[in-house]
Design a protein around this motif. Structure first.
Motif, PDB file in Angstrom:
ATOM      1  N   TRP A  34      -7.634  74.336  45.092  1.00  0.00           N
ATOM      2  CA  TRP A  34      -6.172  74.265  45.024  1.00  0.00           C
ATOM      3  C   TRP A  34      -5.583  73.859  46.370  1.00  0.00           C
ATOM      4  N   ALA A  35      -6.085  74.457  47.455  1.00  0.00           N
ATOM      5  CA  ALA A  35      -5.547  74.171  48.789  1.00  0.00           C
ATOM      6  C   ALA A  35      -5.796  72.715  49.178  1.00  0.00           C
ATOM      7  N   ASP A  36      -7.001  72.204  48.933  1.00  0.00           N
ATOM      8  CA  ASP A  36      -7.298  70.817  49.285  1.00  0.00           C
ATOM      9  C   ASP A  36      -6.482  69.848  48.436  1.00  0.00           C
ATOM     10  N   ALA A  37      -6.332  70.180  47.143  1.00  0.00           N
ATOM     11  CA  ALA A  37      -5.564  69.303  46.254  1.00  0.00           C
ATOM     12  C   ALA A  37      -4.099  69.241  46.683  1.00  0.00           C
ATOM     13  N   LEU A  38      -3.551  70.372  47.080  1.00  0.00           N
ATOM     14  CA  LEU A  38      -2.160  70.376  47.553  1.00  0.00           C
ATOM     15  C   LEU A  38      -2.009  69.561  48.834  1.00  0.00           C
ATOM     16  N   ALA A  39      -3.043  69.616  49.689  1.00  0.00           N
ATOM     17  CA  ALA A  39      -3.001  68.860  50.944  1.00  0.00           C
ATOM     18  C   ALA A  39      -3.230  67.370  50.701  1.00  0.00           C
ATOM     19  N   GLY A  40      -3.793  67.038  49.550  1.00  0.00           N
ATOM     20  CA  GLY A  40      -4.047  65.636  49.237  1.00  0.00           C
ATOM     21  C   GLY A  40      -5.256  65.054  49.943  1.00  0.00           C
ATOM     22  N   VAL A  84      -2.061  68.833  40.971  1.00  0.00           N
ATOM     23  CA  VAL A  84      -3.383  69.247  41.454  1.00  0.00           C
ATOM     24  C   VAL A  84      -4.481  68.662  40.580  1.00  0.00           C
ATOM     25  N   LEU A  85      -4.307  68.738  39.254  1.00  0.00           N
ATOM     26  CA  LEU A  85      -5.325  68.207  38.354  1.00  0.00           C
ATOM     27  C   LEU A  85      -5.468  66.699  38.526  1.00  0.00           C
ATOM     28  N   SER A  86      -4.372  66.002  38.690  1.00  0.00           N
ATOM     29  CA  SER A  86      -4.427  64.560  38.881  1.00  0.00           C
ATOM     30  C   SER A  86      -5.232  64.201  40.138  1.00  0.00           C
ATOM     31  N   PHE A  87      -5.074  64.992  41.190  1.00  0.00           N
ATOM     32  CA  PHE A  87      -5.843  64.763  42.415  1.00  0.00           C
ATOM     33  C   PHE A  87      -7.328  65.003  42.160  1.00  0.00           C
ATOM     34  N   LEU A  88      -7.673  66.095  41.492  1.00  0.00           N
ATOM     35  CA  LEU A  88      -9.074  66.419  41.232  1.00  0.00           C
ATOM     36  C   LEU A  88      -9.744  65.374  40.348  1.00  0.00           C
ATOM     37  N   LEU A  89      -8.999  64.798  39.415  1.00  0.00           N
ATOM     38  CA  LEU A  89      -9.580  63.850  38.470  1.00  0.00           C
ATOM     39  C   LEU A  89      -9.906  62.503  39.097  1.00  0.00           C
ATOM     40  N   ALA A  90      -9.438  62.255  40.307  1.00  0.00           N
ATOM     41  CA  ALA A  90      -9.766  60.996  40.975  1.00  0.00           C
ATOM     42  C   ALA A  90     -11.266  60.841  41.166  1.00  0.00           C
ATOM     43  N   ASP A  91     -12.003  61.946  41.153  1.00  0.00           N
ATOM     44  CA  ASP A  91     -13.465  61.889  41.267  1.00  0.00           C
ATOM     45  C   ASP A  91     -14.130  61.388  39.997  1.00  0.00           C
ATOM     46  N   TYR A  92     -13.391  61.335  38.892  1.00  0.00           N
ATOM     47  CA  TYR A  92     -14.012  61.022  37.600  1.00  0.00           C
ATOM     48  C   TYR A  92     -13.501  59.721  36.985  1.00  0.00           C
ATOM     49  N   GLY A  93     -12.518  59.102  37.613  1.00  0.00           N
ATOM     50  CA  GLY A  93     -12.026  57.843  37.085  1.00  0.00           C
ATOM     51  C   GLY A  93     -10.550  57.656  37.372  1.00  0.00           C
ATOM     52  N   ARG A  94      -9.963  56.727  36.636  1.00  0.00           N
ATOM     53  CA  ARG A  94      -8.552  56.362  36.828  1.00  0.00           C
ATOM     54  C   ARG A  94      -7.726  56.866  35.651  1.00  0.00           C
ATOM     55  N   ILE A  95      -6.647  57.567  35.946  1.00  0.00           N
ATOM     56  CA  ILE A  95      -5.755  58.052  34.897  1.00  0.00           C
ATOM     57  C   ILE A  95      -5.000  56.862  34.305  1.00  0.00           C
ATOM     58  N   VAL A  96      -4.990  56.777  32.971  1.00  0.00           N
ATOM     59  CA  VAL A  96      -4.373  55.632  32.292  1.00  0.00           C
ATOM     60  C   VAL A  96      -3.305  56.133  31.322  1.00  0.00           C
TER      61      VAL A  96
END
Length: 287
Positions: A34-40, A84-96
Motif C-alpha cells: 500500500w505504501a509503495d503504491a501510494l508513493a507511485g 493502488v490496484l491500478s499501480f499494482l496491476l502494471a506488473d501484469y499488463g496494460r489496463i484497457v
C-alpha cells in the motif's frame, strides 16, 4: 511446486489444490504494498512485489486463476483503492477500456434487483479479468463461479464428440457498441498454440448475433449450445468462490469461464460491490 499443468480441473480438484492458486497476504505485506503504491514507486515492498508477481504468473499459467486474500484494507476509500490496484496491476499488463464509454474501471453492484438472477458463464474480451471485492453480499450469495475450459472440453469430447466438433467451428459474436472488436468470429472451444484448450463464450451475444446481421444459427449449433450449457451447470464443473472484502481475483479469459451466483442484497453502505478491471498482457511476463 506441485504445479498443475493445464489439467481440466473439476470443482473438487480446484478446492483440493487451493495452495496452487490462492495466496493470503499478511498485514505487514499489505501495508508495504500500500505504501509503495501510494508513493507511485517501488521501495520497501520490492520483495513482496516479486513474491506476488511469481505466484500470480505461475497460477495463471497453470490453473488459469489467481486469488490473493487480503490484498488491500477495504476500510480505505474506494477511489484510493482503485488507484493502488491500478499501480499494482502494471506488473501484469496494460489496463484497457471495458465498455463503449472507455471506462478503465467499474464497480459492479445490484441494479434494480438484477443480483437476484444468476449471471451465466461467459468470457470477457480481454486477457485478464481482475475483480477486487470491496464488499461481499450480506446474504453470502454472489459467488464468482469458475469453470475450466479444458475440463469442459474433455467432458463434451467423451460424451458428445459431435457437439464438440460444432463448438470448435467458427461462431459469430456481434458486440457492436462495446469496447474492443465489434464482431468476434472464433470457435467457442479451441486448441491454443501452446497446447492448452482455449475458450470464448458469451451466451446472450452468440444467440442474439443473428438479429444484428450475423449468420443464422443452425439446428446443429443450437443443440451444441444446449450441450455446453448443460455441462457448465453440472455441480462438479463449477467452483463457487466466496470473496471477502479486500480479496483479489485474476482470471485468464482464454482458459476459464466465469459467472456469478444470485444474491439478495441490502441497500446502502452494506451492498455488494466488486471493482472490475480489464488487463491485456502484451509482453509483460517477459520482463
Amino acid at each position: 511446486m506441485d504445479a498443475v499443468t493445464e489439467i481440466g480441473w473439476s470443482s473438487l480438484e480446484l478446492a483440493a489444490r487451493r495452495h496452487l492458486w490462492s495466496l493470503p497476504l499478511g498485514e505487514v505485506e499489505r501495508r508495504l504494498l500500500w505504501a509503495d503504491a501510494l508513493a507511485g514507486r517501488w521501495g520497501a515492498a520490492e520483495p513482496v512485489r516479486a513474491r506476488l508477481r511469481d505466484f500470480v504468473r505461475d497460477a495463471v499459467a497453470s490453473v488459469g486463476i489467481t486469488h490473493i486474500g487480503g490484498l488491500v484494507d477495504p476500510a480505505h476509500p474506494e477511489k484510493r483503492i482503485t488507484e493502488v490496484l491500478s499501480f499494482l496491476l502494471a506488473d501484469y499488463g496494460r489496463i484497457v477500456p471495458q465498455n463503449g464509454r472507455g471506462d478503465l474501471t467499474s464497480v459492479l453492484h445490484d441494479q434494480d434487483g438484477d443480483g437476484n438472477t444468476e449471471l451465466g458463464f461467459h468470457c470477457d474480451t480481454c486477457d485478464l479479468l481482475v475483480l477486487l471485492c470491496l464488499r461481499p453480499a450480506f446474504d453470502g450469495g454472489g459467488l464468482t463461479k469458475l469453470a475450466s475450459a479444458r475440463h469442459v472440453h474433455d467432458l463434451i469430447e467423451r460424451e458428445r464428440p459431435d457437439a464438440l466438433a460444432t463448438l470448435c467451428e467458427d461462431w459469430t459474436f456481434d458486440r457492436t457498441g462495446r469496447a474492443g472488436p465489434q464482431v468476434v468470429v472464433t470457435p467457442i472451444l479451441y486448441h491454443q498454440k501452446e497446447g492448452t484448450v482455449g475458450c470464448y463464450y458469451q451466451t446472450r451475444t452468440v444467440r442474439s448475433s443473428p438479429d444484428r446481421g450475423g449468420p443464422e444459427l443452425t439446428d446443429r449449433q443450437w443443440e451444441a449450445l444446449g450441450v455446453l450449457d448443460e455441462v457448465l451447470y453440472r455441480p462438479e464443473i463449477a467452483f463457487g468462490l466466496p470473496m471477502a472484502a479486500g480479496d483479489l481475483l485474476i482470471i485468464r479469459n482464454s482458459r476459464v469461464l466465469h459467472g456469478r451466483s444470485p444474491y439478495v442484497d441490502e441497500p446502502g453502505p452494506y451492498a455488494r460491490r466488486m471493482l472490475r478491471i480489464w488487463v491485456n498482457e502484451g509482453d509483460t511476463w517477459a520482463r
